[in-house]
Scaffold this motif. Structure first.
Motif, PDB file in Angstrom:
ATOM      1  N   MET A 121       0.827  -1.207   0.000  1.00 54.92           N
ATOM      2  CA  MET A 121       0.000   0.000   0.000  1.00 54.92           C
ATOM      3  C   MET A 121       0.861   1.257   0.000  1.00 54.92           C
ATOM      4  SD  MET A 121      -3.127  -0.985  -0.265  1.00 54.92           S
ATOM      5  CE  MET A 121      -3.722   0.697  -0.186  1.00 54.92           C
ATOM      6  N   HIS A 122       1.897   1.289   0.828  1.00 57.16           N
ATOM      7  CA  HIS A 122       2.808   2.443   0.824  1.00 57.16           C
ATOM      8  C   HIS A 122       3.429   2.638  -0.554  1.00 57.16           C
ATOM      9  CE1 HIS A 122       2.734   2.065   5.260  1.00 57.16           C
ATOM     10  NE2 HIS A 122       3.240   3.289   5.302  1.00 57.16           N
ATOM     11  N   HIS A 123       3.910   1.552  -1.137  1.00 63.09           N
ATOM     12  CA  HIS A 123       4.628   1.638  -2.403  1.00 63.09           C
ATOM     13  C   HIS A 123       3.734   2.137  -3.528  1.00 63.09           C
ATOM     14  CE1 HIS A 123       7.625   0.121  -5.462  1.00 63.09           C
ATOM     15  NE2 HIS A 123       8.443   0.514  -4.503  1.00 63.09           N
ATOM     16  N   ALA A 124       2.443   1.794  -3.439  1.00 62.96           N
ATOM     17  CA  ALA A 124       1.497   2.210  -4.475  1.00 62.96           C
ATOM     18  C   ALA A 124       1.003   3.643  -4.269  1.00 62.96           C
ATOM     19  CB  ALA A 124       0.301   1.253  -4.500  1.00 62.96           C
ATOM     20  N   LEU A 126       2.468   6.198  -2.083  1.00 62.47           N
ATOM     21  CA  LEU A 126       3.458   7.257  -1.851  1.00 62.47           C
ATOM     22  C   LEU A 126       3.794   8.084  -3.089  1.00 62.47           C
ATOM     23  CD1 LEU A 126       5.922   5.707   0.745  1.00 62.47           C
ATOM     24  CD2 LEU A 126       4.762   7.914   0.957  1.00 62.47           C
ATOM     25  N   PRO A 127       3.961   7.478  -4.273  1.00 56.97           N
ATOM     26  CA  PRO A 127       4.275   8.317  -5.440  1.00 56.97           C
ATOM     27  C   PRO A 127       3.223   9.395  -5.708  1.00 56.97           C
ATOM     28  CG  PRO A 127       4.759   6.029  -5.932  1.00 56.97           C
ATOM     29  CD  PRO A 127       4.045   6.038  -4.615  1.00 56.97           C
ATOM     30  N   GLY A 135       0.605  14.605   2.258  1.00 47.24           N
ATOM     31  CA  GLY A 135      -0.028  13.320   2.555  1.00 47.24           C
ATOM     32  C   GLY A 135       0.030  12.983   4.028  1.00 47.24           C
ATOM     33  N   ARG A 136      -0.914  12.166   4.452  1.00 45.57           N
ATOM     34  CA  ARG A 136      -0.967  11.670   5.824  1.00 45.57           C
ATOM     35  C   ARG A 136      -1.116  10.143   5.761  1.00 45.57           C
ATOM     36  NH1 ARG A 136       0.473  16.073   6.596  1.00 45.57           N
ATOM     37  NH2 ARG A 136      -0.635  17.853   7.515  1.00 45.57           N
ATOM     38  N   THR A 168      10.914   5.022   9.571  1.00 49.30           N
ATOM     39  CA  THR A 168      11.857   5.245   8.468  1.00 49.30           C
ATOM     40  C   THR A 168      11.205   5.998   7.326  1.00 49.30           C
ATOM     41  OG1 THR A 168      13.074   3.242   9.061  1.00 49.30           O
ATOM     42  CG2 THR A 168      13.390   4.101   6.832  1.00 49.30           C
ATOM     43  N   ILE A 169       9.979   5.614   6.966  1.00 51.42           N
ATOM     44  CA  ILE A 169       9.278   6.312   5.895  1.00 51.42           C
ATOM     45  C   ILE A 169       8.973   7.752   6.311  1.00 51.42           C
ATOM     46  CG2 ILE A 169       7.173   6.359   4.477  1.00 51.42           C
ATOM     47  CD1 ILE A 169       9.222   4.199   3.718  1.00 51.42           C
TER      48      ILE A 169
END
Length: 255
Positions: A121-124, A126-127, A135-136, A168-169
């Protein structure tokens, strides 16, 4: 004032107890809500309830363990809402057994749902947030990640990994005005907790033991979580990132 007015939000596991309560709270706060769940019928029930109350919501089937499903779901949300302002990674699953009684196939499923799914989900998402420089992200972990929990070794490991990943993110994307925070529920009266009690020889005795150990004197309800989640999703928390908050009735007190 509605704190999420004009925002678009994705909530995974949105058809369940905490997820559904979060979706409804977000809609009350003015957000357009994408209710993501592997159980499409459950997601649709939550979305229908939101719309019947005058809110904006769509139901999207999504299996977070499958990257193609995640990509398709995020694309559908972006097309419907024009972008993603808030991501809540809430979907989760557990097996309640002592570690030596578990088998590798169960580890793989636990990791796929509780950790790898959130990575997908993050990888999809974040861009899209990076492109908009805003973003939150709110990740739902567990107090098991903070203090351990008997019978939940691999689940706790996944949630502990999610906490470390979140921090980290948060560091990597602070320059993009993207915040990443974590909410850790304690024992909460959901379907997952019901499964946990089934694994006990005396479920009523186990629940009473939990209740006695919680300073506020009761098991959490799904409705106890959305306030904290909505706070981290809102501009009220614009200067908070990389933080972990327990919502556990005082069962754990970490500072």
């Amino acid at each position: 004032m509605q704190r999420l007015e004009g925002k678009s939000a994705i909530v995974t596991g949105g058809g369940g107890g905490i997820g559904g309560a979060t979706c409804r709270r977000f809609a009350q706060e003015g957000a357009r809500v994408a209710v993501l769940d592997r159980d499409e019928a459950a997601a649709q029930r939550v979305a229908d309830e939101i719309r019947s109350g005058g809110g904006q919501a769509i139901a999207v089937r999504c299996d977070i363990t499958e990257r193609a499903s995640v990509d398709a779901a995020v694309a559908q949300v972006v097309q419907a809402f024009g972008g993603v302002d808030v991501l809540v990674n809430n979907a989760g699953w557990d097996v309640f057994l002592p570690f030596t009684k578990t088998v590798p196939a169960q580890w793989e499923q636990l990791i796929a749902i509780n950790l790898t799914g959130a990575l997908h989900m993050h990888h999809a998402v974040l861009p899209h947030m990076v492109e908009r420089k805003a973003g939150r992200i709110v990740n739902i972990a567990s107090d098991a990640a903070r203090v351990g929990s008997s019978g939940e070794a691999v689940y706790a490991a996944c949630k502990g990994g999610l906490v470390a990943f979140s921090k980290t993110i948060a560091r990597e994307h602070s320059r993009h005005n993207i915040t990443v925070n974590v909410v850790c529920p304690g024992p909460t009266d959901t379907a997952l907790f019901a499964d946990y009690k089934k694994g006990a020889g005396n479920p009523e005795k186990l629940e009473e033991a939990f209740r006695r150990s919680i300073p506020l004197g009761r098991i959490g309800q799904a409705g106890d979580l959305p306030g904290a989640i909505a706070f981290f999703a809102s501009d009220d928390a614009a200067y908070c990132t990389g933080q972990v908050l327990s919502v556990s009735g005082g069962l754990t007190m970490n500072g």
